[in-house]
Motif scaffolding. Sequence first.
Motif, PDB file in Angstrom:
ATOM      1  N   MET A 138       0.854  -1.183   0.000  1.00 63.47           N
ATOM      2  CA  MET A 138       0.000   0.000   0.000  1.00 63.47           C
ATOM      3  C   MET A 138       0.895   1.240   0.000  1.00 63.47           C
ATOM      4  N   LYS A 139       0.537   2.225  -0.788  1.00 67.99           N
ATOM      5  CA  LYS A 139       1.283   3.479  -0.835  1.00 67.99           C
ATOM      6  C   LYS A 139       1.177   4.204   0.507  1.00 67.99           C
ATOM      7  N   VAL A 140       2.202   4.988   0.806  1.00 64.05           N
ATOM      8  CA  VAL A 140       2.269   5.698   2.087  1.00 64.05           C
ATOM      9  C   VAL A 140       1.058   6.620   2.258  1.00 64.05           C
ATOM     10  N   GLN A 141       0.700   7.361   1.224  1.00 66.44           N
ATOM     11  CA  GLN A 141      -0.439   8.279   1.319  1.00 66.44           C
ATOM     12  C   GLN A 141      -1.706   7.522   1.710  1.00 66.44           C
ATOM     13  N   LYS A 142      -1.949   6.394   1.079  1.00 67.66           N
ATOM     14  CA  LYS A 142      -3.142   5.590   1.394  1.00 67.66           C
ATOM     15  C   LYS A 142      -3.077   5.037   2.817  1.00 67.66           C
ATOM     16  N   GLN A 143      -1.882   4.671   3.267  1.00 65.90           N
ATOM     17  CA  GLN A 143      -1.718   4.187   4.642  1.00 65.90           C
ATOM     18  C   GLN A 143      -2.073   5.291   5.637  1.00 65.90           C
ATOM     19  N   ILE A 144      -1.591   6.501   5.383  1.00 70.32           N
ATOM     20  CA  ILE A 144      -1.889   7.636   6.264  1.00 70.32           C
ATOM     21  C   ILE A 144      -3.391   7.877   6.307  1.00 70.32           C
ATOM     22  N   GLU A 145      -4.019   7.910   5.134  1.00 72.67           N
ATOM     23  CA  GLU A 145      -5.464   8.148   5.059  1.00 72.67           C
ATOM     24  C   GLU A 145      -6.233   7.082   5.834  1.00 72.67           C
ATOM     25  N   SER A 146      -5.883   5.820   5.624  1.00 77.26           N
ATOM     26  CA  SER A 146      -6.574   4.714   6.288  1.00 77.26           C
ATOM     27  C   SER A 146      -6.405   4.777   7.803  1.00 77.26           C
ATOM     28  N   THR A 147      -5.201   5.033   8.247  1.00 78.27           N
ATOM     29  CA  THR A 147      -4.913   5.103   9.679  1.00 78.27           C
ATOM     30  C   THR A 147      -5.691   6.236  10.344  1.00 78.27           C
ATOM     31  N   LEU A 148      -5.686   7.414   9.730  1.00 77.58           N
ATOM     32  CA  LEU A 148      -6.374   8.565  10.326  1.00 77.58           C
ATOM     33  C   LEU A 148      -7.890   8.402  10.273  1.00 77.58           C
ATOM     34  N   GLN A 149      -8.403   7.796   9.215  1.00 76.91           N
ATOM     35  CA  GLN A 149      -9.848   7.510   9.150  1.00 76.91           C
ATOM     36  C   GLN A 149     -10.256   6.620  10.325  1.00 76.91           C
ATOM     37  N   ALA A 150      -9.485   5.563  10.543  1.00 74.91           N
ATOM     38  CA  ALA A 150      -9.808   4.613  11.612  1.00 74.91           C
ATOM     39  C   ALA A 150      -9.679   5.241  12.998  1.00 74.91           C
ATOM     40  N   ALA A 151      -8.695   6.093  13.176  1.00 77.45           N
ATOM     41  CA  ALA A 151      -8.437   6.671  14.499  1.00 77.45           C
ATOM     42  C   ALA A 151      -9.397   7.790  14.878  1.00 77.45           C
ATOM     43  N   PHE A 152      -9.826   8.590  13.880  1.00 75.96           N
ATOM     44  CA  PHE A 152     -10.562   9.812  14.215  1.00 75.96           C
ATOM     45  C   PHE A 152     -11.940   9.939  13.576  1.00 75.96           C
ATOM     46  N   SER A 153     -12.330   9.049  12.686  1.00 76.81           N
ATOM     47  CA  SER A 153     -13.614   9.173  11.976  1.00 76.81           C
ATOM     48  C   SER A 153     -13.857  10.626  11.568  1.00 76.81           C
ATOM     49  N   PRO A 154     -12.940  11.213  10.812  1.00 76.34           N
ATOM     50  CA  PRO A 154     -13.038  12.638  10.494  1.00 76.34           C
ATOM     51  C   PRO A 154     -14.208  12.974   9.569  1.00 76.34           C
ATOM     52  N   SER A 155     -14.747  14.171   9.750  1.00 76.02           N
ATOM     53  CA  SER A 155     -15.770  14.660   8.823  1.00 76.02           C
ATOM     54  C   SER A 155     -15.111  15.199   7.554  1.00 76.02           C
ATOM     55  N   PHE A 156     -13.813  15.509   7.651  1.00 73.75           N
ATOM     56  CA  PHE A 156     -13.034  15.931   6.494  1.00 73.75           C
ATOM     57  C   PHE A 156     -11.605  15.461   6.705  1.00 73.75           C
ATOM     58  N   LYS A 184      10.914  11.791  -8.850  1.00 81.72           N
ATOM     59  CA  LYS A 184       9.505  11.837  -9.265  1.00 81.72           C
ATOM     60  C   LYS A 184       8.767  10.625  -8.690  1.00 81.72           C
ATOM     61  N   GLY A 185       7.579  10.868  -8.196  1.00 82.41           N
ATOM     62  CA  GLY A 185       6.773   9.802  -7.617  1.00 82.41           C
ATOM     63  C   GLY A 185       7.072   9.512  -6.153  1.00 82.41           C
ATOM     64  N   SER A 186       7.932  10.305  -5.540  1.00 82.56           N
ATOM     65  CA  SER A 186       8.287  10.089  -4.127  1.00 82.56           C
ATOM     66  C   SER A 186       7.101  10.359  -3.209  1.00 82.56           C
ATOM     67  N   GLU A 187       7.141   9.736  -2.060  1.00 82.05           N
ATOM     68  CA  GLU A 187       6.171   9.982  -0.999  1.00 82.05           C
ATOM     69  C   GLU A 187       6.959  10.299   0.272  1.00 82.05           C
ATOM     70  N   SER A 188       7.467  11.526   0.309  1.00 79.82           N
ATOM     71  CA  SER A 188       8.345  11.907   1.415  1.00 79.82           C
ATOM     72  C   SER A 188       7.859  13.118   2.201  1.00 79.82           C
ATOM     73  N   HIS A 189       6.986  13.931   1.621  1.00 85.03           N
ATOM     74  CA  HIS A 189       6.520  15.166   2.259  1.00 85.03           C
ATOM     75  C   HIS A 189       4.990  15.195   2.195  1.00 85.03           C
ATOM     76  N   PHE A 190       4.349  15.238   3.353  1.00 86.10           N
ATOM     77  CA  PHE A 190       2.889  15.218   3.396  1.00 86.10           C
ATOM     78  C   PHE A 190       2.320  16.347   4.246  1.00 86.10           C
ATOM     79  N   LYS A 191       1.171  16.822   3.809  1.00 89.07           N
ATOM     80  CA  LYS A 191       0.387  17.808   4.554  1.00 89.07           C
ATOM     81  C   LYS A 191      -0.963  17.156   4.840  1.00 89.07           C
ATOM     82  N   VAL A 192      -1.363  17.150   6.110  1.00 83.38           N
ATOM     83  CA  VAL A 192      -2.623  16.550   6.531  1.00 83.38           C
ATOM     84  C   VAL A 192      -3.549  17.646   7.032  1.00 83.38           C
TER      85      VAL A 192
END
Length: 102
Positions: free
Chosen positions: A1-19, A33-41
């Motif tokens: 699983m890509k890092v971005q998808k892992q972050i999204e899945s983890t935060l969805q499960a932990a916080f049930s966010p409305s956004f 190109k294609g790196s997953e090293s810098h993220f903004k949540v």
Amino acid sequence: MKVQKQIESTLQAAFSPSFLEVINESDGHNVPKGSESHFKVIIVSDSFASQSRIQRHKMVYSAAAKEVELVHAFSVSAFDADEWDVKQGSVPASPPCLGGGK
């Protein structure tokens, strides 16, 4: 699983966010190109009501600890629903990269 998808899945499960928006900002940095090293949540959840900004960051970093270990930069903007309504979905842009030739 890509890092971005892992972050999204983890935060969805932990916080049930409305956004929740997880933005890969790696392309603005001197990385391959294609790196997953810098993220903004950007996350909005009732879990953050009555929590300080620092406590919210601790909560997000704790929930996503495994994913944070995989990246170079991890920026968090965490709000409760009332704050998000006031902001009308607006958060400051990330500053430009100052290193690495970009």
